[in-house]
Scaffold this motif. Structure first.
Motif: not given
Ligand code: SF4
Lengths: 467, 194
Positions: A62-64, A106-110, A127-131, A346-348, A406-408, A428-430, A434-436
């Motif tokens: 999803d991330h990449n 899809g995004i792991v948390h979705v 291995g992702d903080s939004h778990t 995003s997963c949010t 995807g995380c896009s 999204s959540n952050r 430089g996040r985006q």
């Protein structure tokens, strides 16, 4: 002894507790993705081990991944290799992978909740903080680092010290145009990004019970943004109804037994919390961030703090630096400020309800010519649902671009990035520097507020667009 | 993991709060599938104007040759944000063995400990005193004693660390060795849950 929801789940998963040390916690479900798993696979292989309980692991990419032409090979070489590596690792270790091209990708948390993998009473890690998202089902779900991914691969267990417990009650009803994203941005603005560090946070109260499952996920998703180890919500009829009939939900034969267990999952009347606070839903307005951490948020018609009046030196310096990066001025209002991008995903906020909300605002209208609008469904299943409901036609008619799952543009890792210096209202959540994308300026908001900005090209109060 | 006990070194001050892991290592550098080589991208966007490393930002502390050492000293809530362990890897790979702050984000703290980087939590006032020291000042972190000292001064503070983690760091053990030794208990636990 009365117990909290967290304690009920925790106690059932402790294999052993070390004296003056962490507990060995058994993990029910382990979700993995391409970015934080390769070094962990290598780690166990170097020790001559195989994944201990592969049937409790679920993988996706999803991330990449690109969000255009997913049927073609990935252009960026490093990204392609990372995704390939995941495929090989999963094959070697007998792990189910919902990779690119799979209808469950899809995004792991979705996908966890959507497939019924996420269930009440479980321990879930990734291995992702939004778990923390998965806590909306009444589970203990938290993000881990790659060494910990390796631990779970090796033993299906983790060493964890028990966090302190906090309960946040949100009472009353939300006004029109206010959604769960506004609740969580409001809370983080109140307690700051470190305000819940070291705590597991239970969200409770009438406003939480009124929320749909998807809206609850948005709240738990962002509990990590106030530093919480995890966020959780007691399961109720809505939770059970949501899970029933999904791909990996308990079978009909098991259903009653499971339901019986799940109904025990709530904080007992007199259970003790280390900290408790109450927030009135009626006080919450549409929220938007102006700075470079999710705690720097204001109501959309409010003003950026006047930095000279901030007493705490560290905080003042922080905000001055954030405003400089954001190109914004102390004391100003954001309303009417032009934005160049709107990112809905995003997963949010990329689930079907989020996209329905957006469609409800933009139906029959056209986006502003000054703004690029990108809609990225959280999963292939959400994308299919968008089509089935005809939302895609609404978005296309509005001039939005619809991407693949995807995380896009949430994290500036794949091809979707916001150019340096430009503003993006993002669901999204952050909003970190430089996040985006390097130099990108992110304003976090709800899907409704994002939809309003898509129409006007400027920061807008969505309440003017809904009856 | 390298065993670690006493570290005496000059330090690099980074007195900003809420330094998130996206700053420590931006996402576009997370594409590697090994743990090595992340140090060169530590604080990448604060260190360089653009991606080709040709224009270092002269004001950023890592580009100032007067500051070096095995200790990074940062403002509160260090390591918030993403769970990427690459943040801890890049700090270690760059050459730091200790990060001192008045407050650490949870996941970062775990990740650091799992890689032999000691997160040393000090009081807000002690942090201020460290940050006022000249660039030649050295700090001594004594893990066994759980203390941090500003050398050649009377300034000293104790820090907390779980005794299990401390033993791991002192001996260079990691959690996996321990978890693997519990195989029997884990199997019994699974059995009992069925
Ligand atoms: S959508 Fe963003 S926050 Fe969510 S898992 Fe992907 S990168 Fe992380």
């Amino acid at each position: 002894m009365p117990k909290t929801l967290f304690e009920k789940i925790w106690d059932k998963h402790v294999v052993k507790t070390m004296e003056d040390g962490p507990s060995v916690l058994y993990i029910d479900k382990h979700l993995i993705h391409e970015v934080t798993s390769p070094q962990a696979f290598k780690g166990i292989e170097n020790r001559g081990l195989k994944v201990f309980r592969p049937q409790q692991v679920v993988a996706t990419a999803d991330h990449n991944v690109p969000t255009l032409n997913q049927h073609l090979p990935i252009k960026d070489e490093l990204s392609r290799l990372q995704v390939q590596q995941l495929t090989e690792n999963c094959k070697k270790h007998d792990i189910v992978l919902y990779g690119l091209g799979h209808p469950f990708q899809g995004i792991v948390h979705v996908i966890g909740p959507e497939l019924g993998i996420t269930q009440p009473g479980m321990t879930i890690v990734c291995g992702d903080s939004h778990t923390s998202t998965h806590g909306a089902f009444g589970s203990i779900a938290f993000g881990i680092g790659t060494s910990e991914v390796e631990m779970v691969f090796a033993s299906q267990c983790l060493l964890q010290s028990k966090p302190k417990l906090m309960r946040i009650n949100i009472e009353g009803t939300l006004d029109k145009g206010i959604v769960s994203k506004d609740i969580i941005l409001y809370i983080i603005a109140q307690i700051t990004t470190g305000g819940a560090t070291g705590y597991a946070v239970e969200f409770a109260g009438s406003a939480i019970r009124d929320l749909s499952m998807e809206a609850r996920m948005t709240i738990c998703n962002m509990s990590i943004e106030m530093g919480a180890r995890c966020g959780l919500i007691a399961p109720d009829e809505k939770t059970f109804e949501y899970i029933k009939g999904r791909q990996f939900a308990p079978s009909l034969q098991q259903w009653d037994k499971k339901l019986g267990e799940w109904k025990e999952l709530y904080s007992d009347e007199s259970a003790a919390f280390d900290k408790e606070l109450t927030i009135l839903a009626g006080a919450i307005e549409p929220m938007i961030t102006y700075g470079t951490n999710p705690g720097l948020g204001i109501s959309v018609n409010g003003h950026i703090p006047v930095t000279d009046t901030i007493m705490d030196e560290g905080e003042r310096r922080n905000i001055v630096k954030a405003l400089e990066y954001m190109g914004l001025k102390s004391g100003n209002s954001l309303l009417g400020m032009p934005v160049q991008h709107v990112f809905i995903g995003s997963c949010t906020n990329s689930r079907i309800e989020d996209l329905r909300l957006v469609a409800s605002v933009v139906k029959g209208k056209r986006k502003s010519d000054h703004v690029e609008v990108m809609i990225v469904p959280g999963s292939q299943q959400v994308a299919a649902q968008v089509k089935a409901e005809g939302l895609d036609r609404i978005f296309e008619a509005a001039g939005f671009t619809i991407r693949q799952a995807g995380c896009s543009a949430c994290l500036g890792m794949n091809e979707d990035k916001i150019p340096a210096g430009e503003y993006c209202i993002s669901t999204s959540n952050r909003n970190f520097e430089g996040r985006q994308g390097a130099g990108a300026r992110t304003l976090l908001a709800s899907p409704l507020t994002a939809a309003a900005a898509a129409l006007t090209g400027v920061v807008s109060d969505v309440r003017e667009f809904i009856q | 993991m390298q065993p670690i006990d006493i570290i005496k070194s000059t330090f690099v001050p980074l007195p900003m709060e809420n330094i998130d892991t996206d700053q420590i290592i931006p996402a576009r550098f997370l594409k590697a599938t090994t743990r090595e080589g992340f140090g060169k991208n530590l604080f990448r966007d604060w260190r360089y104007e653009n991606d080709d490393e040709s224009t270092p930002r002269p004001h950023f502390i890592l580009n100032n040759p007067a500051y070096e050492g095995q200790i990074l000293v940062a403002g509160k809530n260090f390591g918030c944000g993403s769970s990427r362990e690459h943040a801890a890897w890049s700090i270690l790979d760059y050459g730091f063995r200790v990060v001192v702050s008045s407050f650490f984000a949870d996941i970062f703290k775990n990740n650091a400990l799992n890689n032999g980087v000691i997160p040393v939590t000090v009081s807000e006032s002690f942090l201020h005193i460290i940050l006022e020291q000249p660039e030649t000042a050295t700090l001594t972190i004594n893990l066994g004693e759980q203390s941090i000292t500003i050398d050649n001064t009377t300034q000293k503070e104790n820090f907390e660390i779980s005794s299990y983690k401390k033993t791991c760091l002192l001996n260079g053990y990691d959690d996996i060795d321990y978890l693997l030794s519990l195989k029997k208990e884990i199997l019994e636990f699974e059995e009992a849950r069925l």
